[in-house]
Design a protein around this motif. Structure first.
Motif, mmCIF file in Angstrom:
data_model
loop_
_atom_site.group_PDB
_atom_site.id
_atom_site.type_symbol
_atom_site.label_atom_id
_atom_site.label_comp_id
_atom_site.label_asym_id
_atom_site.label_seq_id
_atom_site.Cartn_x
_atom_site.Cartn_y
_atom_site.Cartn_z
ATOM 1 N N GLY A 333 26.228 -3.552 1.627
ATOM 2 C CA GLY A 333 26.049 -3.350 3.056
ATOM 3 C C GLY A 333 24.788 -2.615 3.404
ATOM 4 O O GLY A 333 24.238 -2.752 4.474
ATOM 5 N N GLY A 334 24.287 -1.798 2.438
ATOM 6 C CA GLY A 334 23.016 -1.106 2.628
ATOM 7 C C GLY A 334 23.129 0.090 3.547
ATOM 8 O O GLY A 334 24.051 0.240 4.344
ATOM 9 N N VAL A 335 22.169 1.017 3.420
ATOM 10 C CA VAL A 335 22.079 2.172 4.317
ATOM 11 C C VAL A 335 20.912 2.016 5.274
ATOM 12 O O VAL A 335 20.649 2.894 6.078
ATOM 13 N N TYR A 336 20.205 0.898 5.152
ATOM 14 C CA TYR A 336 19.055 0.644 6.017
ATOM 15 C C TYR A 336 19.313 -0.573 6.892
ATOM 16 O O TYR A 336 20.107 -1.453 6.541
ATOM 17 N N SER A 337 18.617 -0.615 8.024
ATOM 18 C CA SER A 337 18.765 -1.748 8.940
ATOM 19 C C SER A 337 17.386 -2.261 9.325
ATOM 20 O O SER A 337 16.910 -2.042 10.426
ATOM 21 N N PHE A 338 16.715 -2.890 8.363
ATOM 22 C CA PHE A 338 15.430 -3.497 8.647
ATOM 23 C C PHE A 338 15.341 -4.803 7.870
ATOM 24 O O PHE A 338 16.175 -5.098 7.010
ATOM 25 N N ASP A 339 14.362 -5.601 8.209
ATOM 26 C CA ASP A 339 14.192 -6.866 7.510
ATOM 27 C C ASP A 339 12.770 -6.939 6.961
ATOM 28 O O ASP A 339 11.999 -5.980 7.040
ATOM 29 N N LEU A 340 12.450 -8.084 6.388
ATOM 30 C CA LEU A 340 11.166 -8.229 5.716
ATOM 31 C C LEU A 340 9.996 -8.081 6.682
ATOM 32 O O LEU A 340 8.971 -7.494 6.336
ATOM 33 N N GLU A 341 10.150 -8.590 7.900
ATOM 34 C CA GLU A 341 9.064 -8.467 8.868
ATOM 35 C C GLU A 341 8.793 -7.006 9.202
ATOM 36 O O GLU A 341 7.644 -6.596 9.363
ATOM 37 N N ASP A 342 9.865 -6.194 9.303
ATOM 38 C CA ASP A 342 9.673 -4.757 9.517
ATOM 39 C C ASP A 342 8.907 -4.142 8.352
ATOM 40 O O ASP A 342 8.031 -3.282 8.536
ATOM 41 N N LEU A 343 9.247 -4.580 7.148
ATOM 42 C CA LEU A 343 8.599 -4.050 5.957
ATOM 43 C C LEU A 343 7.120 -4.428 5.910
ATOM 44 O O LEU A 343 6.262 -3.622 5.544
ATOM 45 N N LEU A 344 6.817 -5.655 6.300
ATOM 46 C CA LEU A 344 5.429 -6.111 6.296
ATOM 47 C C LEU A 344 4.574 -5.373 7.316
ATOM 48 O O LEU A 344 3.369 -5.229 7.148
ATOM 49 N N ARG A 345 5.226 -4.930 8.407
ATOM 50 C CA ARG A 345 4.488 -4.196 9.442
ATOM 51 C C ARG A 345 4.337 -2.717 9.106
ATOM 52 O O ARG A 345 3.604 -1.997 9.779
ATOM 53 N N ALA A 346 5.047 -2.244 8.068
ATOM 54 C CA ALA A 346 5.044 -0.820 7.733
ATOM 55 C C ALA A 346 3.676 -0.395 7.188
ATOM 56 O O ALA A 346 2.958 -1.182 6.581
ATOM 57 N N SER A 347 3.341 0.869 7.437
ATOM 58 C CA SER A 347 2.136 1.424 6.818
ATOM 59 C C SER A 347 2.441 1.722 5.355
ATOM 60 O O SER A 347 3.491 2.267 5.028
ATOM 61 N N ALA A 348 1.545 1.333 4.463
ATOM 62 C CA ALA A 348 1.800 1.427 3.020
ATOM 63 C C ALA A 348 0.792 2.352 2.354
ATOM 64 O O ALA A 348 -0.390 2.360 2.685
ATOM 65 N N GLU A 349 1.303 3.144 1.415
ATOM 66 C CA GLU A 349 0.468 4.064 0.627
ATOM 67 C C GLU A 349 0.839 3.897 -0.837
ATOM 68 O O GLU A 349 2.008 3.936 -1.202
ATOM 69 N N VAL A 350 -0.155 3.717 -1.675
ATOM 70 C CA VAL A 350 0.104 3.523 -3.102
ATOM 71 C C VAL A 350 0.593 4.825 -3.717
ATOM 72 O O VAL A 350 -0.033 5.872 -3.581
ATOM 73 N N LEU A 351 1.741 4.773 -4.392
ATOM 74 C CA LEU A 351 2.288 5.935 -5.087
ATOM 75 C C LEU A 351 1.928 5.933 -6.561
ATOM 76 O O LEU A 351 1.709 6.980 -7.152
ATOM 77 N N GLY A 352 1.917 4.765 -7.156
ATOM 78 C CA GLY A 352 1.624 4.703 -8.586
ATOM 79 C C GLY A 352 1.556 3.269 -9.071
ATOM 80 O O GLY A 352 2.202 2.379 -8.517
ATOM 81 N N LYS A 353 0.777 3.080 -10.116
ATOM 82 C CA LYS A 353 0.648 1.770 -10.737
ATOM 83 C C LYS A 353 1.178 1.885 -12.150
ATOM 84 O O LYS A 353 0.542 2.485 -13.014
ATOM 85 N N GLY A 354 2.381 1.352 -12.374
ATOM 86 C CA GLY A 354 3.038 1.502 -13.654
ATOM 87 C C GLY A 354 2.930 0.274 -14.514
ATOM 88 O O GLY A 354 2.200 -0.680 -14.213
ATOM 89 N N SER A 355 3.682 0.277 -15.616
ATOM 90 C CA SER A 355 3.606 -0.814 -16.577
ATOM 91 C C SER A 355 4.232 -2.101 -16.057
ATOM 92 O O SER A 355 3.923 -3.180 -16.554
ATOM 93 N N LEU A 356 5.126 -1.997 -15.059
ATOM 94 C CA LEU A 356 5.817 -3.188 -14.570
ATOM 95 C C LEU A 356 5.348 -3.641 -13.195
ATOM 96 O O LEU A 356 5.701 -4.732 -12.758
ATOM 97 N N GLY A 357 4.589 -2.810 -12.504
ATOM 98 C CA GLY A 357 4.133 -3.172 -11.174
ATOM 99 C C GLY A 357 3.613 -1.959 -10.424
ATOM 100 O O GLY A 357 3.468 -0.868 -10.985
ATOM 101 N N THR A 358 3.351 -2.140 -9.141
ATOM 102 C CA THR A 358 2.806 -1.085 -8.299
ATOM 103 C C THR A 358 3.846 -0.633 -7.287
ATOM 104 O O THR A 358 4.534 -1.460 -6.686
ATOM 105 N N SER A 359 3.971 0.688 -7.104
ATOM 106 C CA SER A 359 4.920 1.258 -6.154
ATOM 107 C C SER A 359 4.189 1.756 -4.911
ATOM 108 O O SER A 359 3.119 2.367 -5.021
#
Length: 651
Positions: A333-359
């Motif tokens: 059920g999730g604790v969040y109420s957003f969708d992919l479009e909300d996520l795409l509009r979000a401001s993003a800041e790189v936290l780290g680039k690890g062995s499996l991908g970027t956070s």
């Protein structure tokens, strides 16, 4: 004749006098500067400088042929501690080579280093120096080799580095330098390394000739020889209207009768197909409305799909691939109420680039903050990906960062986690160790150890999930420093071609050979993590004394040859009455990193052993000490070295 004899005698006397001066010469000023440096700098009793002997015979000192000045000072790994005193080394104005590497020197480089204008080689790597890039070094235009790697330097790299016009080798890796990389271009530069810093932006063309390893570990650095600079999410494909149109030649001739008939028939067929298509869409919409009115049975699944509202365009096209592109899959059920479009509009800041991908830290328009992990090199099918996500989404524990949602498409695989404001253990443990640093005290280290152990044990037993990538950057912290394990169970997504835990310092020996992770290899990685907590050393940093040695073997060699106290982080020396606890945790760590997998304990046993160290009954089993860490039980400052005999730990 008598005059010539007298002249010859005088010349011979002068020659003997000069020869005597050369033989008996002593670099008095340099001697005073060296004695001042040694008396003002705490050090181990490894430097036996005899004040009655010539300066040029002292350990680490080399003088010129006439013994008139010191041209080489080499004191690597002799236990020097603290700041370099001013008005000491800076007085050695004829110095050519200075090596103070692999000590515990800290603070900033003294201003009087700018007087070392004859210096050719400077080796300060593997210390605790901090502050900005030492501006006092840029006037030293005869410098050919400069090594400041594995320290705590921060700030930007100045363009004035180019003043070092004779530089051939520059090593700045494993620091905290940030900002853009300047166009460093001394003509003779042949070795260059700025890996594992916080640099960003594109790599200047003057540095493109160096290998990718020279820039690795800078999460925001891009361009040759690294990947090209790309945005956070790829832009949508351009619409057909944006493509250039092919020019149509105008025909001067009229259409033939056959062509007119063909066009008419084709138009009729197209209209008929459009009519049939519209009828099918209307029928499909009617079926959907009827299905919506009919109650549906509950679906026994751990996931719930949450997507954008279906638009009229989706209804007309009716293609499932279009709707899937706009859907995140949330768990429980999730604790969040957003969708992919909300996520795409979000401001993003790189936290780290690890062995499996970027956070990325993503802040949505409503203020919700989450972590989005963008995976790369995923090699499994969509069905396999979703099955693994369903397993991971069911795992709930206070010491495990929950997986909240995921998104799968051909080009993008995203995971959504809670944002942990206190950051990672790696940044807390290895962050700037300058004068403004708050040391990570022992009670908190023990609290983090037991929290991470419990989280990993929960993955192993109820969850039956192998983590596969245990490292300090994957131990995230809440504000009260409660530890949670993240990035778990992702190794099945990458196949044999991309082995998990690409940070070699944490890999169990058998994983290097078989490229397969197990519960026991997780235990080994956790043991390395405990050693990291105890020593304050990152497993992949080049300050372990020998090139290529790993952290477990380094600890074993120190314990075997020296006092056990040499192993522990210098920041722990100021705490009193914790020696026994540190030794107990060290014994647990060494059991975990046994080279034979079957000899290692399982994680439940590790949790029990760490619990036995606990000194209180708090939630994490760790009671915060009320003593001033800078004072002993009698109110006096404790000794610099813990009193632990060499036999306290068996490697």
């Amino acid at each position: 004749m008598a005059l010539s004899s007298i002249t010859g005698f005088v010349a011979l006397f002068v020659s003997f006098l000069l020869l005597g001066l050369r033989i008996d010469s002593e670099p008095t000023q340099d001697r005073q500067a060296l004695l001042a440096f040694l008396s003002q700098t705490p050090h181990k009793n490894r430097l036996q400088w005899n004040s009655s002997d010539s300066t040029c015979n002292w350990v680490g000192i080399e003088c010129d042929v006439n013994q008139s000045y010191v041209y080489s000072l080499r004191l690597p790994g002799v236990g020097l501690v603290g700041q370099i005193p001013a008005n000491t080394i800076g007085r050695l104005t004829q110095l050519r080579v200075l090596s103070l590497r692999s000590n515990r020197l800290s603070g900033e480089i003294p201003d009087d280093f700018s007087q070392l204008m004859s210096l050719r080689s400077l080796y300060l790597q593997s210390n605790l120096f901090s502050g900005d890039f030492p501006a006092v070094l840029t006037p030293l235009n005869r410098l050919s080799r400069l090594d400041l790697s594995s320290n705590n330097f921060t700030g930007i790299l100045p363009f004035s580095v180019n003043n070092l016009s004779h530089l051939t080798r520059l090593f700045l890796q494993n620091n905290g330098f940030s900002g853009n990389l300047p166009s460093i271009n001394p003509l003779g530069l042949v070795d260059f390394n700025v890996s594992n810093n916080n640099l960003n932006g594109s790599i200047p063309t003057t540095l493109e000739r160096f290998p990718a390893s020279s820039f690795a570990g800078n999460i925001n650095l891009c361009g040759k020889p690294l990947n090209s600079c790309n945005p956070f999410f790829p832009s949508p494909a351009p619409s057909p209207s944006n493509f250039p149109k092919t020019p149509v030649r105008k025909s001067s001739k009229k259409l033939s009768t056959a062509a007119i008939i063909a066009i008419s028939v084709g138009s009729a067929i197209i209209l008929l197909l459009l009519l049939l298509f519209l009828l099918l869409c209307l029928r499909k919409r009617q079926n959907r409305r009827q299905a919506a009115k009919t109650p549906k049975p509950a679906v026994p699944s751990a996931v719930t799909e949450v997507g954008t509202t279906s638009s009229s365009k989706d209804d007309i096209t009716g293609g499932p691939s279009e709707s899937e592109k706009n859907k995140l899959v949330f768990f429980n059920g999730g604790v969040y109420s957003f969708d992919l479009e909300d996520l795409l509009r979000a401001s993003a800041e790189v936290l780290g680039k690890g062995s499996l991908g970027t956070s990325y830290k993503a802040v949505l328009e409503d203020g919700t903050t989450v972590v989005v992990k963008r995976l790369r090199d995923v090699s499994v099918s969509k069905r396999e990906f979703e099955m693994q996500m369903e397993i991971l989404g069911k795992i709930k524990h206070g010491n495990v960062v929950p997986l909240r949602a995921f998104y799968y498409s051909k080009d993008e695989k995203l995971l959504v986690y809670d944002f942990m404001a206190a950051g990672s253990l790696s940044s807390l443990l290895h962050g700037s160790r300058g004068s403004g640093r708050t040391p990570l005290e022992w009670d908190n280290r023990l609290k983090i150890a037991i929290g991470a152990a419990r989280g990993l044990a929960h993955l192993h037993v109820p969850g039956k999930v192998i983590h596969g990538n245990i490292k300090s950057s994957n131990i995230l912290l809440r504000p009260e420093l409660a530890a949670s394990v993240s990035d778990f169970g992702l190794y099945p997504l990458f196949g044999a071609s991309a082995p998990p835990n690409r940070v070699a310092g944490y890999r169990a020996p058998e994983v290097v050979e078989t490229r397969k992770v197990t519960f026991k290899s997780d235990v080994y990685s956790f043991g390395v993590l405990l050693l990291e907590l105890l020593t304050g050393k990152a497993p992949n940093q080049a300050s372990l004394g020998e090139e290529g040695i790993d952290l477990p073997r380094w600890v074993q060699s120190v314990v075997r040859e020296e006092w056990t106290a040499e192993v522990f982080d210098v920041e722990l020396i100021r705490y009193h009455n914790i020696e026994d606890e540190m030794v107990q945790l060290l014994q647990i760590a060494m059991a975990c990193v046994d080279t034979v997998p079957d000899q290692r304990p399982d994680m439940q046993e590790v949790v029990r052993m760490i619990d036995d160290i606990n000194r209180g009954d708090t939630d994490d089993g760790i009671q915060q000490s009320s003593d001033d860490p800078s004072k002993g039980s009698d109110g006096q400052t404790p000794p610099m070295e813990p009193r632990i005999p060499p036999s306290a730990v068996t490697p």
